[in-house]
Write an enzyme that holds these catalytic residues in place. Sequence first.
Site, mmCIF file in Angstrom:
data_model
loop_
_atom_site.group_PDB
_atom_site.id
_atom_site.type_symbol
_atom_site.label_atom_id
_atom_site.label_comp_id
_atom_site.label_asym_id
_atom_site.label_seq_id
_atom_site.Cartn_x
_atom_site.Cartn_y
_atom_site.Cartn_z
ATOM 1 N N LYS A 14 0.834 -1.216 0.000
ATOM 2 C CA LYS A 14 0.000 0.000 0.000
ATOM 3 C C LYS A 14 0.864 1.260 0.000
ATOM 4 O O LYS A 14 0.584 2.204 -0.729
ATOM 5 C CB LYS A 14 -0.943 0.013 1.220
ATOM 6 C CG LYS A 14 -1.900 -1.180 1.261
ATOM 7 C CD LYS A 14 -2.901 -1.052 2.385
ATOM 8 C CE LYS A 14 -2.320 -1.102 3.777
ATOM 9 N NZ LYS A 14 -1.841 -2.434 4.190
ATOM 10 N N ARG A 89 -9.655 0.511 8.944
ATOM 11 C CA ARG A 89 -9.235 -0.849 9.276
ATOM 12 C C ARG A 89 -10.304 -1.590 10.060
ATOM 13 O O ARG A 89 -10.105 -2.759 10.399
ATOM 14 C CB ARG A 89 -7.975 -0.784 10.128
ATOM 15 C CG ARG A 89 -6.686 -1.122 9.390
ATOM 16 C CD ARG A 89 -5.566 -1.014 10.408
ATOM 17 N NE ARG A 89 -4.372 -1.702 10.042
ATOM 18 C CZ ARG A 89 -3.341 -1.134 9.419
ATOM 19 N NH1 ARG A 89 -3.400 0.105 9.020
ATOM 20 N NH2 ARG A 89 -2.255 -1.832 9.197
ATOM 21 N N ARG A 128 11.508 -7.002 4.735
ATOM 22 C CA ARG A 128 11.441 -5.588 5.106
ATOM 23 C C ARG A 128 12.086 -5.348 6.469
ATOM 24 O O ARG A 128 12.732 -4.334 6.686
ATOM 25 C CB ARG A 128 9.975 -5.117 5.123
ATOM 26 C CG ARG A 128 9.819 -3.653 5.498
ATOM 27 C CD ARG A 128 8.401 -3.163 5.285
ATOM 28 N NE ARG A 128 7.508 -3.518 6.368
ATOM 29 C CZ ARG A 128 6.202 -3.257 6.367
ATOM 30 N NH1 ARG A 128 5.634 -2.661 5.354
ATOM 31 N NH2 ARG A 128 5.453 -3.597 7.394
ATOM 32 N N ARG A 134 11.539 -2.143 12.062
ATOM 33 C CA ARG A 134 10.263 -1.931 12.756
ATOM 34 C C ARG A 134 10.004 -3.063 13.731
ATOM 35 O O ARG A 134 9.994 -4.227 13.350
ATOM 36 C CB ARG A 134 9.118 -1.852 11.738
ATOM 37 C CG ARG A 134 8.815 -0.434 11.308
ATOM 38 C CD ARG A 134 7.782 -0.394 10.219
ATOM 39 N NE ARG A 134 6.505 -1.000 10.587
ATOM 40 C CZ ARG A 134 5.424 -0.928 9.824
ATOM 41 N NH1 ARG A 134 5.455 -0.287 8.683
ATOM 42 N NH2 ARG A 134 4.298 -1.509 10.212
ATOM 43 N N ARG A 145 -0.537 -8.974 13.779
ATOM 44 C CA ARG A 145 -1.097 -8.028 12.807
ATOM 45 C C ARG A 145 -1.934 -8.746 11.754
ATOM 46 O O ARG A 145 -2.990 -8.254 11.347
ATOM 47 C CB ARG A 145 0.027 -7.230 12.130
ATOM 48 C CG ARG A 145 0.539 -6.123 13.036
ATOM 49 C CD ARG A 145 1.933 -5.691 12.691
ATOM 50 N NE ARG A 145 2.027 -5.123 11.359
ATOM 51 C CZ ARG A 145 3.128 -5.156 10.614
ATOM 52 N NH1 ARG A 145 4.222 -5.747 11.057
ATOM 53 N NH2 ARG A 145 3.144 -4.594 9.434
HETATM 54 P P1 ADP Z 1 1.101 -2.339 7.867
HETATM 55 O O1 ADP Z 1 0.135 -2.007 6.776
HETATM 56 O O2 ADP Z 1 2.453 -2.662 7.349
HETATM 57 O O3 ADP Z 1 0.565 -3.323 8.846
HETATM 58 P P2 ADP Z 1 0.795 0.325 8.978
HETATM 59 O O4 ADP Z 1 1.966 1.203 8.872
HETATM 60 O O5 ADP Z 1 -0.382 0.618 8.101
HETATM 61 O O6 ADP Z 1 1.344 -1.125 8.786
HETATM 62 O O7 ADP Z 1 0.249 0.302 10.494
HETATM 63 C C1 ADP Z 1 1.103 0.012 11.568
HETATM 64 C C2 ADP Z 1 0.304 -0.079 12.863
HETATM 65 O O8 ADP Z 1 -0.343 1.187 13.137
HETATM 66 C C3 ADP Z 1 -0.826 -1.099 12.897
HETATM 67 O O9 ADP Z 1 -0.359 -2.387 13.193
HETATM 68 C C4 ADP Z 1 -1.702 -0.506 14.024
HETATM 69 O O10 ADP Z 1 -1.134 -0.741 15.295
HETATM 70 C C5 ADP Z 1 -1.603 0.987 13.776
HETATM 71 N N1 ADP Z 1 -2.666 1.469 12.856
HETATM 72 C C6 ADP Z 1 -2.468 2.004 11.611
HETATM 73 N N2 ADP Z 1 -3.638 2.354 11.051
HETATM 74 C C7 ADP Z 1 -4.611 2.013 11.937
HETATM 75 C C8 ADP Z 1 -6.037 2.088 11.917
HETATM 76 N N3 ADP Z 1 -6.700 2.590 10.867
HETATM 77 N N4 ADP Z 1 -6.711 1.650 13.015
HETATM 78 C C9 ADP Z 1 -6.057 1.159 14.071
HETATM 79 N N5 ADP Z 1 -4.726 1.029 14.146
HETATM 80 C C10 ADP Z 1 -3.994 1.452 13.101
#
Ligand code: ADP
Length: 190
Positions: A14, A89, A128, A134, A145
């Site tokens: 994404k 999400r 990654r 991370r 996740r």
């Molecule tokens: P990835 O898509 O690689 O899992 P992101 O960078 O999108 O990672 O998100 C990292 C973390 O940030 C998630 O695991 C969560 O803890 C938090 N997060 C991001 N966006 C949301 C959301 N819309 N609602 C709740 N938590 C979120």
Amino acid sequence: MLNLVLFGPPGAGKGTQSAKLIEKYKLSHISTGDMFRMHISNDTELGKRVKQILADGMLVPDSITIEMLEEEVQRNPEAKGFIFDGFPRTVAQAEALDVFLEGKGEGINGVVQLDVNQEEIKHRIAERQKVSGRADDDADKLLKRIDEYFSKTIHVLPYYEAQNKVTKVNGIGDIEEIFNNVCNAIDLLK
Ligand code: ADP
């Protein structure tokens, strides 16, 4: 406005596709994950509240996430549109986003679903982590996740499918080829 949701599991690409899309369509990119990480690295009040949640691979509560996202949209009144990356999400977040955008006379034009299987996700995130460092890319946090994705986030798809807004794009293969397919999906919305 052109408002798009880029949807897919962790590691679907994404972020990579968003970077290319904002360039091409001149949209504003909102990644809630990036925003949370920024708050954490700046040690803000919000950062302190969510740090452990992110480290554990759990979702941040809807109320916190929705408020942060709405503020970010309000901060960009000149935007030609937004790419929402990593948001919504949960179904509650999707509903809140619709209500919020409707209040501005706007809406979501389309949802692009990047389709990637679990095996590929695990492989990509392991790669990654070697460079990202991370903490939530750790194998056990990644499983959490993925679990959050399949228990909560996946339900966002039928929410948008009921509105006929979802286009599925194969997320495996050459980045440029995926980008072309994403652009084709978006051009059909315009
Ligand atoms: P990835 O898509 O690689 O899992 P992101 O960078 O999108 O990672 O998100 C990292 C973390 O940030 C998630 O695991 C969560 O803890 C938090 N997060 C991001 N966006 C949301 C959301 N819309 N609602 C709740 N938590 C979120």
